[in-house]
Design a protein around this motif. Structure first.
Motif, PDB file in Angstrom:
ATOM      1  N   LYS A 618     -18.710  45.069   1.231  1.00  0.00           N
ATOM      2  CA  LYS A 618     -19.160  45.746   2.590  1.00  0.00           C
ATOM      3  C   LYS A 618     -18.720  44.946   3.620  1.00  0.00           C
ATOM      4  N   CYS A 619     -18.775  43.758   3.795  1.00  0.00           N
ATOM      5  CA  CYS A 619     -18.565  42.839   5.095  1.00  0.00           C
ATOM      6  C   CYS A 619     -17.313  42.052   5.011  1.00  0.00           C
ATOM      7  N   GLY A 620     -17.149  41.605   3.635  1.00  0.00           N
ATOM      8  CA  GLY A 620     -15.736  40.739   3.541  1.00  0.00           C
ATOM      9  C   GLY A 620     -16.085  39.380   4.260  1.00  0.00           C
ATOM     10  N   VAL A 621     -17.271  39.051   4.866  1.00  0.00           N
ATOM     11  CA  VAL A 621     -17.444  37.695   5.239  1.00  0.00           C
ATOM     12  C   VAL A 621     -18.637  36.992   4.984  1.00  0.00           C
ATOM     13  N   LYS A 623     -21.654  37.858   3.860  1.00  0.00           N
ATOM     14  CA  LYS A 623     -23.015  38.307   4.299  1.00  0.00           C
ATOM     15  C   LYS A 623     -23.762  39.255   3.606  1.00  0.00           C
ATOM     16  N   CYS A 624     -22.863  40.187   3.288  1.00  0.00           N
ATOM     17  CA  CYS A 624     -24.032  41.559   2.738  1.00  0.00           C
ATOM     18  C   CYS A 624     -24.318  41.423   1.222  1.00  0.00           C
ATOM     19  N   GLY A 625     -23.601  40.462   0.566  1.00  0.00           N
ATOM     20  CA  GLY A 625     -24.279  40.231  -0.915  1.00  0.00           C
ATOM     21  C   GLY A 625     -23.324  41.042  -1.889  1.00  0.00           C
ATOM     22  N   HIS A 626     -22.644  41.944  -1.719  1.00  0.00           N
ATOM     23  CA  HIS A 626     -22.244  43.073  -2.729  1.00  0.00           C
ATOM     24  C   HIS A 626     -21.295  42.211  -3.647  1.00  0.00           C
ATOM     25  N   CYS A 627     -20.433  41.294  -3.220  1.00  0.00           N
ATOM     26  CA  CYS A 627     -19.310  40.977  -4.169  1.00  0.00           C
ATOM     27  C   CYS A 627     -19.675  39.807  -4.886  1.00  0.00           C
ATOM     28  N   GLN A 628     -21.055  39.161  -4.862  1.00  0.00           N
ATOM     29  CA  GLN A 628     -21.387  37.928  -5.754  1.00  0.00           C
ATOM     30  C   GLN A 628     -20.923  38.338  -7.317  1.00  0.00           C
ATOM     31  N   ILE A 632     -20.930  33.072  -6.593  1.00  0.00           N
ATOM     32  CA  ILE A 632     -19.754  32.975  -5.969  1.00  0.00           C
ATOM     33  C   ILE A 632     -19.753  34.241  -5.139  1.00  0.00           C
ATOM     34  N   TYR A 633     -19.084  33.939  -3.882  1.00  0.00           N
ATOM     35  CA  TYR A 633     -18.886  35.364  -2.956  1.00  0.00           C
ATOM     36  C   TYR A 633     -17.324  35.483  -3.107  1.00  0.00           C
ATOM     37  N   CYS A 634     -17.171  36.657  -3.946  1.00  0.00           N
ATOM     38  CA  CYS A 634     -15.464  36.998  -4.137  1.00  0.00           C
ATOM     39  C   CYS A 634     -14.983  37.183  -3.007  1.00  0.00           C
ATOM     40  N   CYS A 635     -15.520  37.452  -1.799  1.00  0.00           N
ATOM     41  CA  CYS A 635     -14.794  37.798  -0.475  1.00  0.00           C
ATOM     42  C   CYS A 635     -14.544  36.628   0.447  1.00  0.00           C
ATOM     43  N   ILE A 636     -15.151  35.414   0.086  1.00  0.00           N
ATOM     44  CA  ILE A 636     -14.733  34.355   0.986  1.00  0.00           C
ATOM     45  C   ILE A 636     -14.282  33.197   0.157  1.00  0.00           C
TER      46      ILE A 636
HETATM   47  S1  FES Z   1     -18.484  41.289   0.873  1.00  0.00           S
HETATM   48 FE1  FES Z   1     -20.355  40.981   1.657  1.00  0.00          FE
HETATM   49  S2  FES Z   1     -20.703  38.977   0.872  1.00  0.00           S
HETATM   50 FE2  FES Z   1     -18.851  39.435  -0.018  1.00  0.00          FE
END
Ligand code: FES
Ligand SMILES: Cc1cc2nc3c(=O)[nH]c(=O)nc-3n(C[C@H](O)[C@H](O)[C@H](O)COP(=O)(O)OP(=O)(O)OC[C@H]3O[C@@H](n4cnc5c(N)ncnc54)[C@H](O)[C@@H]3O)c2cc1C
Ligand code: SF4
Ligand code: SF4
Lengths: 653, 248
Positions: A618-621, A623-628, A632-636
């Protein structure tokens, strides 16, 4: 002997130090101070108020609404900094489509925050202000002064004392203790001191008053009925040892998946984003709202896959996030023992102290490590969540489902991406979608290959050349071509996976001398779904580059004289030296397991295998937690990983 | 071109249609983005040429069945609105008794023979007769959700209902859980989207928006038992809007 008598036996250094910043007000003066804040300061004053038999943080109209004797509030004060639902931006769908950031910079004072909540706010700060500063949060947070208050009544489910979060010596501007006729004030910051000076008439606290506060704090733990037996420093070890403990099964069977535990938690920070367009279809708002990992669609992606679907996995994730993943990432246990989840969970299975206590008395289970790869993420300071305007310069339909868009930022700047990175594409009124950049770095234009699958991708297909989109990014950790130099390259992709891969392949072709032999294996459902066929032909013409393609099947009416079979049927056709070859894999989730198995059976070491993974984002940065994926945060930290970094991450494949 | 919308009512109290009329100033926005070509509650004209059909009410009689099938044929998009259309709602309560008994109880000895208006069968939700594209649940529907679904359709987005329970919205509104107040509640198994309107007024959720596809029925029953709710009370509560969906 009570605490005061104990202290009377000898002078305590601590009291002397603390005593210097201790002030005191009579009860009456304290109420006057609060009333002056409410009436004269022009700031919004938020304090603890009664709601029925419970308590809530709410706007104060006068000092007598304020309750310093509260045990705990229904929702934590994080709602002041990260509101339940807040506007990120407004957008305009008329004429020149554009979005504009909304910022709340109202000055506020927050009164009555208990120490455990102060500590939770410090943890939130770490997430939202630590790196990739979130402006919306920052603006609220930095414009708010916190008047904390010592706990006078202990909540029946709180276990803060056993975590040491029943008291704090940081994170507040003022900290007040109601000791009866007097309110003792511990001054935490210059701003706090100025506030007290301007609106209150405080005197220095006497030694006796300071001692009373000190005693109160040191006796406080005895008032707690609940306690976590394990020190928080032990939580991670015990969780790692108990990944398969029967408690996850037993408790999750009773779980309503109601999300109450995450909604009421002061340390949960995940959110969802949605575009709310007015019924007139002329304007709207992009909003974010609290989300939680216990809810089923938290990890849903466009293809319909849900990455953490089982109730057991969701239920367990919550405890691991608190007790293992955040300690790994940030060095703290993300539970402050407020007891809100315990109190409000109807089946009564959410209490972290109870779960940790059960695990502590039982640890025969295999250890699962969840290491977090260490990556330097770029700092993104400004307009974190606000897209930049960009224009679709050219558009080319590739297959029935996929279209290639050539995009240019309206600012005229280069995107500045590395191969394998992605952008968040924004269509106002519809939403955002993470899309990989499929062109090699450099130049003012970049390319996106988008498969029509849902709202954003569907609406994008209807856009024309010259139409505007929003772009955020580039985000994520891409491929590191330098690390691959001097090696043979084996590219293996399926379906849409060729899109991010193409940015790296094109880079390789542009720096042909830096790499040895190159094999490109590409598989698709059917001939009509093959992407970038022109590129595939061009690549095949380059020296020492071999391109092999395959289709799962060839339906009637399409022609194909190449290989038929899944992607793994191509692997035996290439003779690569596993030690001197880097394999890069990008494709649909099912593909990875089989391809990796075959590469490993050919003797390829884990460090030589590189994958790019897809998750809901959702955020890509970060924060939003969805990609965990576990911790691990897949987005960062991703989407590109070395296989060796993620092979032990249960949720990765 | 603006989409042409028609609103039809079947067995219902017309409360949902009233919610649409009550959109007030937003109603003007609505007719700005769509052409309402048929709406008995608010206008005299009627047209059979429409893209979107909004259906209120349950299907009770062969003549209803014929009518809804015709509507389905004409409409590109069919949206069920309200508990009666989406679930069968309270109208389904009468399915507890044989149709003949019900008729006798309600109409007594009146001459029913051959009168198609009284020719009833056990109540059906709309999707038990024809394909429904989207649902706007609730008793009555929530005006904001109605606006949201219509906006989504107009923008070419798929209208999505929350897939999480009422508790999420209830907690976000910082309510005291009604279980603490000695009542009981179907919020944990009921689809959110109403902004927890009942529990915000200290009234337990009745499940009017329908149970979630993956409602945790066993866990919910455990909770009800823990709070001293009897099997009989549970059945009554479950059946009220969700007839036979919470069978024990
Ligand atoms: S996309 Fe929001 S935390 Fe990774
Ligand atoms: C790092 C990364 C790179 C990607 N690169 C590409 C690409 O190059 N080309 C391409 O066609 N697709 C790519 N995808 C997938 C693409 O993001 C999804 O197909 C897209 O988000 C679907 O959005 P939608 O609104 O059309 O679908 P809907 O189903 O309407 O979306 C529903 C919601 O789920 C979220 N969502 C759905 N699927 C995904 C997903 N896979 N990842 C994250 N969030 C999702 C959306 O944000 C939205 O809120 C990529 C995904 C990731 C994570
Ligand atoms: S653990 Fe309790 S509060 Fe959390 S989702 Fe399950 S039932 Fe709800
Ligand atoms: S009142 Fe109902 S909806 Fe609200 S939290 Fe309690 S059970 Fe859930």
């Amino acid at each position: 002997m009570n605490c005061l008598e104990k202290d009377a036996l000898g002078p305590s250094q601590a009291i002397l130090v603390v005593g210097m910043r201790m002030k005191a007000l009579s009860k009456l003066e304290w109420l006057k101070f609060v009333d002056r804040l409410v009436n004269d300061s022009g700031m919004e004053i938020i304090g603890v108020k009664a709601k029925g038999e419970s308590f809530v943080f709410d706007r104060l109209k006068s000092a007598d609404e304020l309750r310093l004797d509260h045990d705990v509030t229904i929702l934590p004060p994080k709602k002041v900094f990260l509101p339940v639902t807040e506007d990120l931006m407004t957008y305009d769908l008329k004429g020149q489509v554009r979005g504009e950031r909304t910022i709340d910079d109202r000055k506020r004072v927050l009164i009555g925050v208990h120490p455990y909540d102060v500590i939770a706010i410090e943890q939130m700060d770490e997430i939202y202000l630590g790196s990739n500063i979130d402006e919306h949060y920052a603006s609220r947070r930095l414009n708010t002064l916190i008047i904390a208050s010592d706990i006078i009544n202990v909540s029946e489910r709180s276990f803060a004392a056993s975590l040491g979060t029943h008291v704090t010596d940081s994170g507040y501007d003022l900290l007040v203790t109601d000791i009866g006729d007097t309110v003792v004030v511990d001054v935490g910051t210059k701003e706090g001191r100025a506030l007290l000076k301007k609106y209150g008439s405080a005197r220095d606290a006497s030694k006796k008053e300071a001692d009373t506060v000190k005693c109160w704090r040191s006796d406080l733990p005895t008032w707690f009925a609940r306690r976590a037996k394990l020190p928080s420093s032990e939580w991670k070890r015990v969780l790692d040892e108990n990944h398969d403990h029967p408690i996850w099964d037993e408790n999750s069977k009773k779980c309503l998946t109601c999300g109450t535990c995450t909604t009421v938690c002061p340390t949960c920070y995940c959110y969802d984003v949605d575009d709310k367009t007015d019924l007139n279809l002329k304007e709207g708002k992009r909003q974010r709202t609290w989300d939680g990992c216990l809810l089923r669609e938290f990890t849903l992606v466009g293809s319909g896959e849900i990455f953490r679907e089982g109730v057991k996995e969701r239920y367990r994730h919550r405890f691991y996030r608190k007790g293992a993943y955040l300690p790994d990432r940030k060095g703290f246990v993300a539970c402050v023992g407020c007891g809100r989840c315990a109190y409000q969970c109807l089946p009564d299975i959410a209490d972290p102290s109870e779960v940790m206590n059960s695990l502590a008395s039982y640890n025969l289970h295999k250890t699962v490590e969840h290491p977090v790869p260490s990556v330097e993420h770029p700092e993104i300071m400004e307009d974190l969540l606000i897209p930049e305007p960009a224009t679709i310069v050219r558009k080319q339909k590739m297959t029935e489902l996929e279209t290639l868009y050539v995009v240019r930022l309206d600012s005229g700047k280069e995107l500045g991406h590395a191969p394998g990175q992605f952008v968040q594409v924004s269509l106002y009124g519809i939403g955002e979608a993470p899309i990989s950049i499929s062109s090699a770095p450099g130049g003012k234009e970049f390319e996106l290959l988008v498969r029509r699958i849902g709202d954003v991708t569907g609406a994008m297909e209807k856009l024309k050349e010259g139409d505007k989109i929003g772009v955020r990014g580039p985000y994520g950790r891409g491929f590191d071509p330098k690390e691959m130099q001097g090696k043979n390259m084996l590219f293996i992709s399926g379906g849409c996976g060729l899109a991010p891969m193409r940015s790296l392949i094109d880079y390789t072709m542009g720096h042909r001398k830096d790499f040895k032999d190159v094999w490109i294996l590409y598989g698709c459902k059917e001939p009509a779904a093959i992407l970038f066929s022109k590129d595939l032909k061009q690549w095949a013409d380059v020296d020492n580059v071999k391109v092999l393609t395959t289709v799962d099947k060839c339906p009637d009416g399409q022609c194909w004289d190449g290989n038929i079979g899944v992607i793994t049927t191509l692997i035996p056709k290439v003779a690569f030296d596993p030690m001197r070859t880097i394999a890069v894999i990008v494709g649909p989730p099912v593909m990875y397991k089989f391809v990796i198995r075959d590469l490993k059976s050919r003797g390829m070491p884990d460090e030589n295998i590189i994958v790019s993974l897809e998750r809901r984002m959702k955020c890509g940065v970060g924060k939003c937690g969805h990609c965990q994926m576990n911790g691990i945060y897949c987005c960062i930290e991703g989407p590109v990983f070395k296989y060796s970094e993620v092979k032990n991450i249960p949720e990765a494949f | 071109m603006k989409a042409r919308v028609a609103i039809f009512d079947f067995a219902s109290c017309e409360g949902c249609e009233l919610q649409i009329v009550n959109l007030e100033e937003k109603l003007l926005d609505l007719i700005d983005i769509v052409d309402v070509v048929s709406f008995r509650e608010a206008m005299k004209e009627h047209s059979n040429d429409y893209d979107i059909a909004l259906i209120e009410g349950s299907i009770m009689r062969p003549m209803d069945e014929e009518r809804i099938k015709k509507i389905r044929e004409r409409a590109k998009v069919l949206i069920a609105i309200g508990a009666c259309a989406c679930l069968g709602g309270v109208n389904k309560l009468r399915n507890e008794w044989p149709v003949e008994e019900v008729k006798k109880e309600v109409y007594g000895d009146a001459l029913l023979e051959g009168n198609k208006f009284f020719d009833v069968f056990p109540t059906k939700a709309v999707d038990e007769v024809v394909k429904v594209d989207f649902y706007i649940p609730g008793c009555p529907i929530d005006r904001n959700e109605f606006a949201k679904v219509i906006t989504a359709v107009a923008l070419g987005r798929k209208p999505r209902l929350p897939s999480y329970p009422v508790c999420v919205e209830c907690k976000k509104r910082e309510n005291i859980c009604v279980f603490e107040l000695g009542q009981f509640c179907l919020g944990p198994i009921t689809r959110a989207g109403c902004n927890a309107i009942c529990t915000s007024f200290q009234d337990g959720c009745e499940g009017c928006r329908g149970f979630l596809d993956d409602a945790k029925m066993d866990a919910q029953k455990d909770v009800l038992r823990k709070y001293g709710v009897t099997v009989d009370q549970m059945m009554k509560k479950f059946n009220f809007y969700n007839y036979r969906k919470g069978v024990l």
